[in-house]
Design a protein around this motif. Structure first.
Motif, mmCIF file in Angstrom:
data_model
loop_
_atom_site.group_PDB
_atom_site.id
_atom_site.type_symbol
_atom_site.label_atom_id
_atom_site.label_comp_id
_atom_site.label_asym_id
_atom_site.label_seq_id
_atom_site.Cartn_x
_atom_site.Cartn_y
_atom_site.Cartn_z
ATOM 1 N N SER C 33 34.885 19.197 49.760
ATOM 2 C CA SER C 33 33.522 18.854 50.159
ATOM 3 C C SER C 33 33.213 17.391 49.910
ATOM 4 O O SER C 33 33.903 16.711 49.139
ATOM 5 C CB SER C 33 32.519 19.717 49.375
ATOM 6 O OG SER C 33 32.451 19.274 48.023
ATOM 7 N N ARG C 40 22.682 16.469 51.225
ATOM 8 C CA ARG C 40 23.348 17.594 51.875
ATOM 9 C C ARG C 40 24.854 17.444 51.660
ATOM 10 O O ARG C 40 25.357 16.351 51.405
ATOM 11 C CB ARG C 40 23.035 17.612 53.369
ATOM 12 C CG ARG C 40 21.584 17.928 53.712
ATOM 13 C CD ARG C 40 21.378 17.911 55.233
ATOM 14 N NE ARG C 40 21.744 16.621 55.815
ATOM 15 C CZ ARG C 40 22.011 16.444 57.115
ATOM 16 N NH1 ARG C 40 21.964 17.468 57.953
ATOM 17 N NH2 ARG C 40 22.333 15.248 57.577
ATOM 18 N N VAL C 45 34.744 25.340 55.812
ATOM 19 C CA VAL C 45 34.421 26.748 56.024
ATOM 20 C C VAL C 45 35.542 27.585 55.408
ATOM 21 O O VAL C 45 36.710 27.223 55.462
ATOM 22 C CB VAL C 45 34.302 27.058 57.533
ATOM 23 C CG1 VAL C 45 34.149 28.558 57.780
ATOM 24 C CG2 VAL C 45 33.141 26.283 58.142
ATOM 25 N N MET C 59 31.198 22.743 57.489
ATOM 26 C CA MET C 59 29.800 23.148 57.600
ATOM 27 C C MET C 59 28.921 22.332 56.650
ATOM 28 O O MET C 59 29.421 21.567 55.834
ATOM 29 C CB MET C 59 29.647 24.643 57.312
ATOM 30 C CG MET C 59 30.024 25.053 55.921
ATOM 31 S SD MET C 59 29.840 26.868 55.678
ATOM 32 C CE MET C 59 28.040 26.977 55.592
ATOM 33 N N ILE C 61 25.819 22.448 53.778
ATOM 34 C CA ILE C 61 25.030 23.239 52.842
ATOM 35 C C ILE C 61 24.064 22.310 52.126
ATOM 36 O O ILE C 61 24.226 21.075 52.157
ATOM 37 C CB ILE C 61 25.922 23.960 51.794
ATOM 38 C CG1 ILE C 61 26.776 22.937 51.014
ATOM 39 C CG2 ILE C 61 26.797 25.013 52.460
ATOM 40 C CD1 ILE C 61 27.600 23.562 49.884
ATOM 41 N N ARG C 66 23.123 26.603 49.791
ATOM 42 C CA ARG C 66 22.663 27.443 50.901
ATOM 43 C C ARG C 66 23.105 26.837 52.223
ATOM 44 O O ARG C 66 23.014 25.633 52.430
ATOM 45 C CB ARG C 66 21.136 27.594 50.880
ATOM 46 C CG ARG C 66 20.655 28.473 49.737
ATOM 47 C CD ARG C 66 19.130 28.520 49.688
ATOM 48 N NE ARG C 66 18.569 27.176 49.572
ATOM 49 C CZ ARG C 66 17.647 26.831 48.670
ATOM 50 N NH1 ARG C 66 17.207 27.727 47.787
ATOM 51 N NH2 ARG C 66 17.168 25.601 48.639
ATOM 52 N N SER C 67 23.542 27.709 53.115
ATOM 53 C CA SER C 67 24.013 27.265 54.428
ATOM 54 C C SER C 67 22.878 26.608 55.213
ATOM 55 O O SER C 67 21.755 27.094 55.232
ATOM 56 C CB SER C 67 24.550 28.457 55.211
ATOM 57 O OG SER C 67 24.787 28.088 56.548
ATOM 58 N N ASP C 69 23.617 25.709 58.482
ATOM 59 C CA ASP C 69 23.956 25.856 59.901
ATOM 60 C C ASP C 69 24.306 27.295 60.276
ATOM 61 O O ASP C 69 25.022 27.528 61.241
ATOM 62 C CB ASP C 69 25.081 24.891 60.285
ATOM 63 C CG ASP C 69 26.376 25.162 59.532
ATOM 64 O OD1 ASP C 69 27.275 24.283 59.560
ATOM 65 O OD2 ASP C 69 26.518 26.230 58.913
ATOM 66 N N ARG C 71 26.243 29.415 59.107
ATOM 67 C CA ARG C 71 27.538 29.990 58.773
ATOM 68 C C ARG C 71 27.598 30.361 57.300
ATOM 69 O O ARG C 71 26.832 29.859 56.488
ATOM 70 C CB ARG C 71 28.642 28.994 59.132
ATOM 71 C CG ARG C 71 28.816 28.929 60.641
ATOM 72 C CD ARG C 71 29.975 28.065 61.040
ATOM 73 N NE ARG C 71 29.707 26.648 60.800
ATOM 74 C CZ ARG C 71 30.558 25.692 61.122
ATOM 75 N NH1 ARG C 71 31.723 25.997 61.684
ATOM 76 N NH2 ARG C 71 30.274 24.433 60.865
ATOM 77 N N LYS C 72 28.511 31.261 56.972
ATOM 78 C CA LYS C 72 28.617 31.770 55.611
ATOM 79 C C LYS C 72 29.380 30.761 54.742
ATOM 80 O O LYS C 72 30.504 30.403 55.039
ATOM 81 C CB LYS C 72 29.390 33.100 55.648
ATOM 82 C CG LYS C 72 29.520 33.794 54.304
ATOM 83 C CD LYS C 72 29.791 35.303 54.479
ATOM 84 C CE LYS C 72 31.018 35.770 53.682
ATOM 85 N NZ LYS C 72 31.018 35.329 52.275
ATOM 86 N N PRO C 73 28.722 30.314 53.667
ATOM 87 C CA PRO C 73 29.411 29.365 52.803
ATOM 88 C C PRO C 73 30.555 30.031 52.044
ATOM 89 O O PRO C 73 30.540 31.249 51.831
ATOM 90 C CB PRO C 73 28.327 28.913 51.817
ATOM 91 C CG PRO C 73 27.043 29.444 52.344
ATOM 92 C CD PRO C 73 27.365 30.611 53.201
ATOM 93 N N THR C 77 31.509 27.832 46.662
ATOM 94 C CA THR C 77 30.545 26.753 46.889
ATOM 95 C C THR C 77 29.849 26.300 45.609
ATOM 96 O O THR C 77 29.671 25.101 45.388
ATOM 97 C CB THR C 77 29.493 27.213 47.916
ATOM 98 O OG1 THR C 77 30.160 27.389 49.173
ATOM 99 C CG2 THR C 77 28.398 26.183 48.079
#
Lengths: 204, 204, 204, 204
Positions: C33, C40, C45, C59, C61, C66-67, C69, C71-73, C77
């Motif tokens: 990341s 942000r 992903v 993506m 977060i 918290r996402s 966009d 999609r599932k983080p 994370t």
């Protein structure tokens, strides 16, 4: 326009790409230099990724190690300049930071003896495997002047060497050209790795 | 214009690129050859970087090892020519200088026995793992005529072999084509490495 | 159009290509990341091949994980966000899944001490090999909140660290930028590998 | 024109390039297959260099292993077809010939237990490191029907497995797609290598 500096610089850039690709210059470690005809030295700027060098990452210093282009020379510059001073025939000095060289001092005390290997013929002046050469292992030292002096005194006392290891730090070798020096890097690292394998066994 | 020499030369250049990329021809070591239809042999010039060969790095010799283009043949040329003489079906001879082969003589005396490996089926005429083959290990020798004779006498006495190791120096293997010989290099080196690891020579 | 997200994303994609190429993110493991100026976070992903990332595999977060966009983080994370929270100067967090880090807990109990290595100078604020740093080893835990808390408490108690190992799982390290973090990954993995080899975990 | 056969074939070609590049399919060893929607199977032709596959090196067989294009199927075809028969959800079967898998039977008797590794989550249906899986090790056998039967009987007796090792020969694993199967290859080989390192030490 391909002047002599650019030619040497590109050779160092290519050497860096190969050396880093082998895992021999991790995390910006290592440094490489080449001497120009007029005695000035092209040397890698400190802290640059050695596998992704560009012309901007190669600076010029004089024979005493002083910067000729305003940039700060590497701390290890004196290890390069003292070799150029001692050996008029040396055109390049390469300092890789390999796993084998970093480990060597854990298995060998203050020297590594290499004998009976065909690959010793890759080193200058050797034409048989029936020879015994010594690679000294010096303790690491952040005081580079002191370290350079130690290396110099060793050579004065014991005669010419093909390269030396800095404990927990890597090794230095050299040659008439970047290409020759790189050949010596390949040969020494190959043999260092074998010697580690021969002498590192027996661990639970 | 793709005559036969060029085709063989390009195969050797590609083989060199692969072999050096694997770390099997460090510091200009190793040598590779291929036989042409008329018996002449294309062979790598001595001292060239085996991973960066070009047409200029491949010379022609005759079946006795004499240069056909004015350049000096490699010292090890006789090890190639004596194999071509003995084996009419052999079209290529490859001599890599691998870590495993260099170490083998430290763990095995004068031969390595390979048995029970599926990969033995990569060698000519073998179609099962339930077989036992012997790879002789000869002491290194700068006198190549004497060495070639020793290899020849071994084969006379013991029968055909798939390759042989030169202590502290690497190994020789061969095949009907450069492609086949390279397959044999891959198979033997894979097995040499396993055998070294099983007998104590792994990377500590 | 090169906005900040794209720039960070491309750095992560390149880092992934290098990390996977080294064998440090096998079978879609690992996650990377980078923090944007507004807080942000761009993060890989979950479940994507880390050596073949594209923009679609990165993506966004928020600072709480918290996402942003849809999609599932990734499950992990929180290990990233808690580091960004603690260290305002950190701009990237890299979690490779290397052989060495996976093996470390078999040879060391709850910490690895690194001392006397020149390569420690690749870590921020270190300018000598004469230093001793501690890399904590935490037991793996599928409950990431609990794990993030454990790491946080360790730092509270022991002071700042350069990275940490998750037993049988890999390690986390970070830096001001993706480039710095990658330098720290290279340095730590190089040293982890040496320490494993010194303590019996080499490749037999 | 991209019909289904071509798509699967290109996936197998790419998988081969990666697998050979890792040293996991030396000397034309290994074989890879993928099932088409109508039950036909695309499978690598025997004896081809697995890192340099082209469309010509992929043939079609039916669910019983019979050639559909006149070419001779690999001897090991039945090991593929019996997996497709047993597992309707399996879309690809990969058989690499890795050093670790070849060595495993020298360190482990008839099974390898893998537990407590985060990377086990790369295998289907596993979402925690707190699990224990068994990889059976079968003796090698040139009689493939007999071997396929042995594998089948093992699964009947012990339940579903994630892959199996053939002593001195490599391993088989599979997945819903070539991509999934390749992920399983990466994960298993990574763990096999660690287990060898953990259990192969203690050699002089």
């Amino acid at each position: 326009m391909h002047d002599e500096f650019q030619q040497r610089a590109y050779e160092l850039i290519e050497a860096g790409r190969y050396i880093h690709g082998q895992g021999w210059a991790p995390a910006t470690s290592g440094n490489f230099s080449a001497r120009l005809g007029d005695g000035r030295i092209a040397i890698t700027v400190s802290g640059r990724h050695k596998g992704e060098l560009s012309l901007d990452d190669i600076m010029l210093i004089d024979a005493e190690g002083r910067s000729l282009d305003g940039r700060k020379p590497s701390a290890e510059t004196l290890l390069h300049t003292s070799l150029y001073r001692r050996y008029p025939g040396v055109g390049a000095v390469l300092h890789p930071h390999t796993p084998s060289a970093t480990l060597l001092s854990r298995f060998f005390l203050d020297e590594l003896v290499l004998e009976n290997y065909e690959l010793l013929k890759a080193l200058p002046g050797i034409d048989t495997h029936e020879i015994r050469i010594v690679i000294p292992i010096f303790p690491n030292d952040q005081n580079i002047s002191r370290l350079a002096l130690k290396v110099d005194e060793y050579i004065e006392l014991h005669g010419d060497i093909y390269g030396y290891v800095l404990a927990g730090h890597g090794f230095y070798t050299w040659g008439a050209s970047v290409k020759d020096a790189l050949r010596h890097v390949e040969a020494l690292e190959f043999l260092f790795d074998l010697e580690i394998r021969l002498h590192g066994g027996g661990k639970p």
